[in-house]
Enzyme design. Sequence first.
Site, short mmCIF file in Angstrom:
data_model
loop_
_atom_site.label_atom_id
_atom_site.label_comp_id
_atom_site.label_asym_id
_atom_site.label_seq_id
_atom_site.Cartn_x
_atom_site.Cartn_y
_atom_site.Cartn_z
N SER A 233 0.82 -1.19 0.00
CA SER A 233 0.00 0.00 0.00
C SER A 233 0.87 1.26 0.00
O SER A 233 1.66 1.45 -0.91
CB SER A 233 -0.94 -0.06 1.20
OG SER A 233 -2.03 0.78 1.01
N ASP A 462 -9.39 -3.95 -5.44
CA ASP A 462 -8.78 -3.44 -4.20
C ASP A 462 -9.47 -2.13 -3.83
O ASP A 462 -9.48 -1.19 -4.62
CB ASP A 462 -7.28 -3.21 -4.43
CG ASP A 462 -6.53 -2.90 -3.14
OD1 ASP A 462 -7.05 -2.15 -2.29
OD2 ASP A 462 -5.39 -3.41 -2.99
N HIS A 490 -7.70 -5.90 -0.04
CA HIS A 490 -6.56 -5.00 -0.14
C HIS A 490 -5.25 -5.78 -0.14
O HIS A 490 -4.97 -6.51 0.81
CB HIS A 490 -6.59 -4.01 1.02
CG HIS A 490 -5.52 -2.96 0.96
ND1 HIS A 490 -5.14 -2.35 -0.22
CD2 HIS A 490 -4.75 -2.42 1.93
CE1 HIS A 490 -4.19 -1.47 0.04
NE2 HIS A 490 -3.93 -1.50 1.32
#
Length: 522
Positions: A233, A462, A490
């Site tokens: 991320s 996502d 995610h």
Amino acid sequence: MNRSLPRRLAVLLCTAALALTACADPSRESGARGSADPDVTSGVDSALTSYYTQTPQWRECTKTSERQQFPSGLECAGITVPVDYANPSAGDTTVEIARLKATGSSPVGALFLNPGGPGGSGVDMMGSADYFTAKEVRRKYDLVGFDPRGVDRSDGIRCLTDREMDQWRSEPAFDPGRQSLDEVRQSSRQIGEKCHEHSSAVVSHMDTQSVARDLDVLRAVLDQPTTHYLGFSYGTEIGATYAHLFPQRAGRMVLDGAVDPTLDDRATTLAQAKGFEDNLRHFVADCQETNNDCAVAGADVDAGMATIQRMLRSVAQDRPTVSDGRSVTPTNAIEGILVPLYSTASYPQLNSALQQALDGNLDALMAFSDSNHGREPSGKYTSNVSMAFTAVSCLDTVSNGVTDEQMARAAREMTQQAPTFGPYLGYGAAACQGWPDKPVKPLDTYRADLETPTLVIGTTHDPATPYPWAHSLQQQMGDARLLTHEGYGHTAYTSGNPCVTRAVDDYLLDGTLPDEGATCGD
């Protein structure tokens, strides 16, 4: 990761799945400055040599919460770095690292890990090392987690007391009919001033470019000629920034759940609002099809979504309380829904929390919200993720020129395209417009001329880092290969998908990239 949701809500986006563990507060000194292999320090600015040649002083890691668990053999050290790389003589700060040595007899070096955020703790992450990496990777690499500058054990910034944090989180969502955005800016400035009052000078230097420069110091003090890296991320932005700044030092780098760091606040938030709306609809459809005790049972998905939206409106109107007496806002409830949407494996917990909420008990949703601000059941905040998120995001922001009318238009568009989440997400840029520190100059490009191409991974559904961002980052970097994971949730490497696991492990272990256009289905 999230760079854009209103600052109280945005904090949760990439720390949702982390098991909270930690090392002790670091000493300001990490040990005597030593002599490193010239290949490790070649090309280093002479003003930074002493930082690059220091010797880590390893010690036993200690916990900051009774719930934290560390694997046997984990060791910690504080590494000294300059507060301001443009002026190294202006003072030092500390970056805390945690190392778990390879289990095999022939390790290939260190693999640096970052869980995302901004504000996620890589030291905490080491408590779940077996979750984040495969066994063969553990055999071949020393795993090294780090708390980025200003985060938790790395001379972590402090802004609000625990009571003030509770008060801040209990504020209702911004209502343009009752408030002005100047009030949002003023509130943000007051919090920022508290951060400056209670923190070191690092609060003004927590930008991602500085974090990437710290990573190169960590590489050198661990005697690594190149940086092997696994970032999730927001951690992908750290990795992409490092690859651009230090292309000759970039080794095997996996960027999972890729961020597009060039997007402004409005574009980022709209994409995420739509992504979470999409994932919530997937949850409702799955619940209605597979769960006889589905909290949002109904004629169709739209009916289930309407049930959740009515619950949120009820929270806004009635301001219910949880068992410890705190009142619940729609923002708290929204956080409680977002957290379990990070993984389809959490759908049962989300169903249970919604069932309780529909029965008038908001404790479970509030507990999800608490976990992403580092709040223990005792009421103590054991993480500074909320304030660290804001400090980093506002230093990195590309949205300070956004006008009030542009934010209002964005809010209307978000509400139309994401009716559950959109009403709460449209005015996040105002907070950074009030933050006392001005943003740093962004990179002109993320292109990197690498010997080893980077592996970028994007998941098609996502919610926090939408799939188009992975494609965009891969194109921006140039020397990068995109792996597509078809699925919900995610990030991909920790999803349990064997195709993704094989692709990442093959790359980390022997440098083999997946084929162009490779896709892994659920």
